[in-house]
Design an enzyme around this catalytic site. Sequence first.
Site, PDB file in Angstrom:
ATOM      1  N   LEU A  61      -6.137 -13.264 -16.380  1.00 21.59           N
ATOM      2  CA  LEU A  61      -5.535 -12.746 -15.152  1.00 21.59           C
ATOM      3  C   LEU A  61      -6.380 -13.111 -13.926  1.00 21.59           C
ATOM      4  CD1 LEU A  61      -3.037 -11.150 -14.344  1.00 21.59           C
ATOM      5  CD2 LEU A  61      -4.428  -9.078 -14.398  1.00 21.59           C
ATOM      6  N   ALA A  62      -7.710 -12.975 -14.062  1.00 22.27           N
ATOM      7  CA  ALA A  62      -8.590 -13.337 -12.939  1.00 22.27           C
ATOM      8  C   ALA A  62      -8.359 -14.796 -12.555  1.00 22.27           C
ATOM      9  CB  ALA A  62     -10.052 -13.097 -13.322  1.00 22.27           C
ATOM     10  N   ALA A  78     -17.577 -12.554 -22.822  1.00 19.33           N
ATOM     11  CA  ALA A  78     -17.605 -11.923 -24.141  1.00 19.33           C
ATOM     12  C   ALA A  78     -18.410 -12.807 -25.091  1.00 19.33           C
ATOM     13  CB  ALA A  78     -16.183 -11.748 -24.689  1.00 19.33           C
ATOM     14  N   GLY A  83      -9.388  -9.143 -17.119  1.00 23.31           N
ATOM     15  CA  GLY A  83      -9.834 -10.171 -18.045  1.00 23.31           C
ATOM     16  C   GLY A  83      -9.710 -11.571 -17.467  1.00 23.31           C
ATOM     17  N   PRO A  84     -10.313 -12.548 -18.176  1.00 26.53           N
ATOM     18  CA  PRO A  84     -10.419 -13.920 -17.662  1.00 26.53           C
ATOM     19  C   PRO A  84      -9.088 -14.583 -17.343  1.00 26.53           C
ATOM     20  CG  PRO A  84     -11.854 -13.614 -19.562  1.00 26.53           C
ATOM     21  CD  PRO A  84     -11.041 -12.363 -19.441  1.00 26.53           C
ATOM     22  N   GLU A 140       0.559  11.525  17.587  1.00 28.30           N
ATOM     23  CA  GLU A 140       0.675  12.073  18.945  1.00 28.30           C
ATOM     24  C   GLU A 140       1.684  13.222  18.971  1.00 28.30           C
ATOM     25  OE1 GLU A 140       1.002   9.068  17.817  1.00 28.30           O
ATOM     26  OE2 GLU A 140       0.650   7.516  19.319  1.00 28.30           O
ATOM     27  N   TRP A 196     -20.013  -3.316 -22.731  1.00 27.90           N
ATOM     28  CA  TRP A 196     -21.379  -3.087 -22.248  1.00 27.90           C
ATOM     29  C   TRP A 196     -22.190  -4.367 -22.076  1.00 27.90           C
ATOM     30  CZ3 TRP A 196     -19.002   0.741 -21.132  1.00 27.90           C
ATOM     31  CH2 TRP A 196     -18.571   1.732 -21.986  1.00 27.90           C
ATOM     32  N   HIS A 232       4.668  10.970  14.106  1.00 27.76           N
ATOM     33  CA  HIS A 232       3.436  10.251  14.393  1.00 27.76           C
ATOM     34  C   HIS A 232       2.376  11.228  14.908  1.00 27.76           C
ATOM     35  CE1 HIS A 232       5.396   5.996  14.692  1.00 27.76           C
ATOM     36  NE2 HIS A 232       5.484   6.537  13.496  1.00 27.76           N
ATOM     37  N   CYS A 263       6.361   7.117  20.626  1.00 31.33           N
ATOM     38  CA  CYS A 263       5.329   8.059  21.053  1.00 31.33           C
ATOM     39  C   CYS A 263       5.028   7.902  22.539  1.00 31.33           C
ATOM     40  CB  CYS A 263       4.056   7.842  20.246  1.00 31.33           C
ATOM     41  SG  CYS A 263       4.265   8.342  18.539  1.00 31.33           S
TER      42      CYS A 263
HETATM   43  C1  AOF Z   1       1.896   5.734  16.595  1.00 30.94           C
HETATM   44  N1  AOF Z   1       1.378   6.860  16.049  1.00 30.94           N
HETATM   45  O1  AOF Z   1       0.798   8.095  14.299  1.00 30.94           O
HETATM   46  C2  AOF Z   1       1.645   5.966  13.873  1.00 30.94           C
HETATM   47  C3  AOF Z   1       2.117   4.751  14.440  1.00 30.94           C
HETATM   48  O2  AOF Z   1       8.720   3.907  10.981  1.00 30.94           O
HETATM   49  P1  AOF Z   1       7.991   4.707  11.994  1.00 30.94           P
HETATM   50  O3  AOF Z   1       8.845   5.218  13.097  1.00 30.94           O
HETATM   51  O4  AOF Z   1       7.152   5.799  11.398  1.00 30.94           O
HETATM   52  O5  AOF Z   1       6.997   3.693  12.727  1.00 30.94           O
HETATM   53  C4  AOF Z   1       5.985   3.061  12.006  1.00 30.94           C
HETATM   54  C5  AOF Z   1       5.190   2.134  12.906  1.00 30.94           C
HETATM   55  O6  AOF Z   1       4.630   2.867  13.995  1.00 30.94           O
HETATM   56  C6  AOF Z   1       4.032   1.533  12.158  1.00 30.94           C
HETATM   57  O7  AOF Z   1       4.364   0.310  11.573  1.00 30.94           O
HETATM   58  C7  AOF Z   1       2.976   1.368  13.241  1.00 30.94           C
HETATM   59  O8  AOF Z   1       3.156   0.179  13.976  1.00 30.94           O
HETATM   60  C8  AOF Z   1       3.255   2.571  14.145  1.00 30.94           C
HETATM   61  N2  AOF Z   1       2.479   3.722  13.649  1.00 30.94           N
HETATM   62  N3  AOF Z   1       2.206   4.675  15.793  1.00 30.94           N
HETATM   63  O9  AOF Z   1       2.107   5.670  17.810  1.00 30.94           O
HETATM   64  C9  AOF Z   1       1.242   7.037  14.730  1.00 30.94           C
HETATM   65  N4  AOF Z   1       1.554   6.129  12.519  1.00 30.94           N
HETATM   66 ZN    ZN Z   2       4.498   6.528  17.389  1.00 33.31          ZN
END
Ligand code: AOF
Ligand code: ZN
Length: 346
Positions: free
Chosen positions: A274-275, A164, A271-272, A54, A172, A52, A87
């Site tokens: 799918l939309a 169309a 296209g129509p 941090e 176009w 992550h 984190c």
């Molecule tokens: C943070 N810092 O940079 C991110 C966070 O599966 P993991 O362990 O990577 O966790 C994913 C979850 O962590 C994600 O769903 C979101 O809630 C959080 N992401 N948290 O502190 C980060 N990327």
């Molecule tokens: Zn984290």
Amino acid sequence: MASATEIDAMRRALQLARGGPRGLNPQVGAVILSPTGDVLAEGFHRGAGTPHAEVDALSQLPPGAAAGATAVVTLEPCNHTGRTGPCAVALLEAGVSRVVYALDDPTDAASGGAARLRSAGVDVESGVERDAAAALVHDWTHLQRTGRPVVTVKWAQSLDGRAAADDGTSQWITGPDARRDVHLRRAAADAIIAGTGTVRADDPALTARAEDGSLLENQPVPVVIGESEVAPDAAVHRHPHPVILARTRDLFVVLADLGARGIQRVFVEGGPTLASSFLRAGLADEVLVYVAPVLLGGSRLALGDIGVSTIADARRLRVTRIETLGDDLLVVAHPHETTPDPHGDA
Ligand code: AOF
Ligand code: ZN
């Protein structure tokens, strides 16, 4: 109160976050500031399964260097052990004394980091640049909440609502400015969806291109939905990404599958038929209509059956934007209702 230095650091963290990929995890950035406000380290999240933001920033510092520091993070530090450890704990162990973050983690699994830090005596402040951080992870948050990507349904039509001419020719209808706008919006999506009918009839490349035909930097993954065959020499097979063939008409299944791949936003340009299917299923989060000042008459309507048989059932939308693009108009509209979830328990 966050200091001017902390606000600057948060803006830098948001910029760092954008360097990470869109996918199953949110884009997150972090900056570590010394007690006197110097930048000690920077980090961001490089995708599911990697450290992550941090931890990425802390890992650049020698042991003890973050003691008494301030961590500035775009998302609430997580409190769970997923693919990586919490984190909140990494920050505590590094000895930071203050944490400034922008947005609460919206997931039940990972939230709670702020409370954990506070109860360990860390000074925690939230909400700094919250709107920018929320906008950055808007599509990821939607995916977390619904299990589906954000769906934009786009079509181009004549002033009288035709896609169309009566013989089926449709190239176009709109002019170059509208086409440029479409390609920029394609490039902002993670996937572009067309139906097998459109692929057979028009042989679209499903790429995002500049006016000179060159490919834009971000290329959405091409997805073709339907039960009929796609010819082996179809242009879509020359797309830079391998095409995803979804051999079902169940759009909920298709979107859940794309969501599980970390596709946060799709652009439906098929296209129509799918939309109409997306609208009938209540699965359009955003509608983009490019209107050309031409009249075509005839039977080739921009939309077919969307499940409205009487005026009381009309789908009323909220227009959020109107733009003039050369001779054409773009209308952006959003449904009032939220998308139903047939597989959910709510
Ligand atoms: C943070 N810092 O940079 C991110 C966070 O599966 P993991 O362990 O990577 O966790 C994913 C979850 O962590 C994600 O769903 C979101 O809630 C959080 N992401 N948290 O502190 C980060 N990327
Ligand atoms: Zn984290």
